[in-house]
Design a protein around this motif. Structure first.
Motif, short mmCIF file in Angstrom:
data_model
loop_
_atom_site.label_atom_id
_atom_site.label_comp_id
_atom_site.label_asym_id
_atom_site.label_seq_id
_atom_site.Cartn_x
_atom_site.Cartn_y
_atom_site.Cartn_z
N THR A 77 1.04 -1.33 -0.12
CA THR A 77 0.24 -0.03 0.05
C THR A 77 0.84 1.10 -0.03
O THR A 77 1.95 1.34 0.68
CB THR A 77 -0.89 -0.09 1.15
N LEU A 78 0.51 2.14 -0.72
CA LEU A 78 1.18 3.46 -0.92
C LEU A 78 0.13 4.59 -0.68
O LEU A 78 -0.44 4.91 -1.73
CB LEU A 78 1.90 3.48 -2.29
N HIS A 85 -7.95 2.61 3.46
CA HIS A 85 -6.56 2.28 3.76
C HIS A 85 -6.64 1.14 4.99
O HIS A 85 -6.00 0.29 5.20
CB HIS A 85 -5.65 3.42 4.28
N THR A 101 3.50 -1.83 3.95
CA THR A 101 3.32 -0.35 3.96
C THR A 101 4.31 0.30 3.49
O THR A 101 5.49 0.22 4.05
CB THR A 101 2.86 0.12 5.37
N ILE A 102 4.22 0.93 2.24
CA ILE A 102 5.15 1.73 1.69
C ILE A 102 5.24 3.34 1.94
O ILE A 102 4.30 3.85 1.93
CB ILE A 102 5.49 1.67 -0.01
N ASN A 103 6.36 3.96 2.40
CA ASN A 103 6.64 5.02 2.64
C ASN A 103 6.78 5.96 1.50
O ASN A 103 8.05 5.92 0.86
CB ASN A 103 7.79 5.37 3.57
N CYS A 186 7.22 -3.69 6.96
CA CYS A 186 7.45 -2.15 7.06
C CYS A 186 9.04 -2.04 6.90
O CYS A 186 9.64 -2.68 7.96
CB CYS A 186 7.07 -1.55 8.55
N TYR A 233 2.16 4.16 6.91
CA TYR A 233 3.22 3.68 6.40
C TYR A 233 4.31 4.03 7.53
O TYR A 233 5.96 3.49 7.03
CB TYR A 233 3.71 4.38 5.05
#
Ligand code: ADP
Length: 553
Positions: A77-78, A85, A101-103, A186, A233
């Motif tokens: 997820t971005l 979300h 979870t992508i930063n 993460c 994220y």
């Protein structure tokens, strides 16, 4: 050691695996009508409930299984903090898959690296990240589909969530996995080299959410309205999207709108009672409220962590606004809660100055985190509030290895995780960070790699050696300072160095200050000694200030 499994008599209690889906099922059953409000990327605040989030999560899980997502597969997820979300987290985990979870604030290369390293098969994104993902798409080797959460229609190879969900219903049964199965992933870029993946299990996630709900941590209740400013994220949004539904607390999701006026309005309009985020965000909000003479009467408690809390913030929250501030320390590797600065009976009713001194400490561990300080040889150091040592931790929600780097084993012989922080612990168990052994800078809640800047700085023809350290900053917590040793008599100026670095590093990584030193301190093994350098810089700055004060009439 005697293992309990060796006992001939087993307990006769029910088998009830600690899986994340039990949290949302509980929220649907017991708190189904509790509100979840979202300020989406675009448009007005929208409202939903745990019942509807649970239903959407089941549709998402069904569709993932139809797309042949198997237990253990990674799904990325971005996205910012929204109701959808949250449903995605539960849907992905409820399909037995791993929610990565992508930063989005990482650099393009880092995002591509972690998506490829995780082998994300499907990516869910906010509309605002379409340009980013379109740019990176050719590099994303494992991604089979990109689903846009809030798009009205599918276009240019991006599928709108509603289209993707077509044909699903809300009756789908979760894919059963054991409590030790991976649930979340993460990546943390807190140290040098490639970001490393912290792989949470269902069990660690559930236990961490329970810990978060202890009275001396977040202590959420069904009468709370919770606004997680900390992005989803960032280290699990500190566990809030699990802890709130577990407690039946309402959630208010700010989407990408984290500027002070937007946050203020949302908190006021939604009657937020509890919120959590990094110091930079709170400083912005406090300044805004002060400038406009505003208050937030419903807001009772704020949790502040990720960087050290400045004294002025405690004063403003507690004294000016009557809002209790909870100072937190944690790490992505700890799920992330480590300590919280809640007072005990002994500390309640202290004079203001003593309360502030206490809250400047990072705090005590809850049950579920063990913590101690050790010397360089690994021997435990005393808890006397003055001895300062390497902080190590262990517990059921602490990482024991990084994803797909299991052979690197970061733990010491006793199973303790070295945090890279240097701290004291006092007799009452309050920990205070005094320094950082790891070589990183944290600015506004995001990491800056000192090594990357140093490597580029030493490329300058007139620089013999370079070191970058973080120095305290009132708004950003820390900003980079570049210390250089000139190669010859001709020392480059600060402007020379800025020009040299421009275009080679992100603009927000640019050192605020450049100082020239005759030599840099080194350890016995010849490595740059950043702890000593930070002390030198502190002394230099202190004497400059004293000098300045003397000069003033
Ligand atoms: P998070 O996303 O929770 O900030 P990270 O893993 O990115 O977690 O960063 C963890 C590091 O941030 C800690 O090891 C420490 O160096 C720093 N940190 C976190 N909280 C605090 C705090 N309250 N005071 C000082 N440093 C902190």
């Amino acid at each position: 050691m005697i293992l309990s499994d060796q006992s001939p008599v087993r307990g006769l209690m029910q088998h009830w695996p600690l899986t994340v889906t039990r949290i949302i099922d509980h929220a649907v059953r017991e708190h189904g009508s509790r509100a979840v409000a979202t300020r989406p990327v675009e448009g007005d605040v929208r409202r939903t409930s745990y019942a509807r989030i649970g239903a959407l999560a089941r549709r998402i899980a069904e569709r993932l299984v139809a797309a042949d997502i198997r237990p253990g597969d990674r799904v990325g997820t971005l996205a910012s903090n929204t109701d959808i979300h949250i449903a995605l987290w539960y849907g992905i985990m409820g399909a037995g898959a791993v929610c990565h979870t992508i930063n989005p604030r990482l650099f393009d290369e880092q995002i591509a690296y972690i998506a490829n390293h995780a082998e994300d098969r499907i990516l869910f994104i906010d509309t605002s990240f379409i340009p980013l993902v379109a740019r990176l798409r050719p590099q994303l080797q494992s991604v089979e589909a990109v689903v846009v959460i809030d798009a009205e229609a599918s276009e240019n190879g991006f599928i709108a969530l509603d289209d993707w969900l077509m044909g699903t219903d809300t009756k789908f049964g979760w894919v059963e996995v054991g409590e030790e199965a991976a649930a979340g992933l993460c990546y943390t870029s807190g140290t040098t080299g490639h970001p490393k993946g912290v792989l949470y299990s269902h069990r660690s996630t559930v236990l961490h959410a329970m810990m978060a709900n202890f009275g001396d941590c977040f202590g959420l209740k069904a009468s709370d309205v919770v606004l997680p400013v900390v992005p989803m994220y960032h280290a699990n949004a500190w566990g809030l999207t699990f802890a709130a539904p577990m407690a039946g607390a309402s959630l208010v999701m700010p989407g990408p709108h984290l500027d002070a006026p937007s946050l203020y309005r949302l908190m006021r309009d939604e009657g937020v009672t509890f919120s959590a985020g990094v110091p930079t965000v709170w400083l912005g909000l406090l300044n805004y409220m002060e400038a406009k003479g505003l208050s937030l009467p419903d807001l009772k408690r704020v949790a502040v962590g990720g960087s050290a809390v400045p004294r002025v913030m405690i004063e403003k929250f507690e004294r000016d606004h009557g809002i209790r501030l909870l100072h937190l320390w944690g790490m992505t590797e700890l799920s992330p809660l480590g300590t919280a600065s809640a007072p005990r009976t002994e500390e309640t009713g202290l004079a203001d100055a003593d309360t502030i001194r206490l809250k400047l400490k990072q705090g005590r561990v809850p049950f579920g985190v063990e913590m101690r300080i050790v010397d360089d040889a690994g021997a435990e150091m005393p808890r006397n509030g003055t001895a300062s040592g390497n902080l190590v931790v262990r517990g059921p929600a602490v990482a024991r290895a990084y994803f797909r780097r299991e052979d690197e084993r970061p733990l010491d012989g006793g199973g303790w995780f070295p945090t890279g922080d240097v701290a004291t612990i006092d007799e009452a168990g309050f920990m205070q960070i005094t320094d950082r052994a790891k070589d990183v800078i944290k600015s506004g809640g995001e990491w800056i790699s000192s090594i990357d800047i140093e490597n580029i700085a030493v490329g300058h023809p007139d620089v013999a050696e370079a070191a970058v350290i973080g120095v305290p900053h009132p708004k950003w917590d820390e900003r980079p300072l570049l210390a250089i040793v000139p190669r010859n008599d001709k020392a480059p100026t600060a402007d020379d160095m800025t020009r040299w670095l421009t275009g080679k590093i992100a603009r927000w990584w640019m050192p605020d200050e450049v100082i020239v030193l005759e030599r840099l301190p080194h350890t016995a093994t010849g490595k740059l000694n950043k702890v000593a350098l930070r002390a030198i810089i502190r002394d230099l700055r202190d004497s400059a200030e004293t000098h300045q004060e003397r000069k003033e009439p």
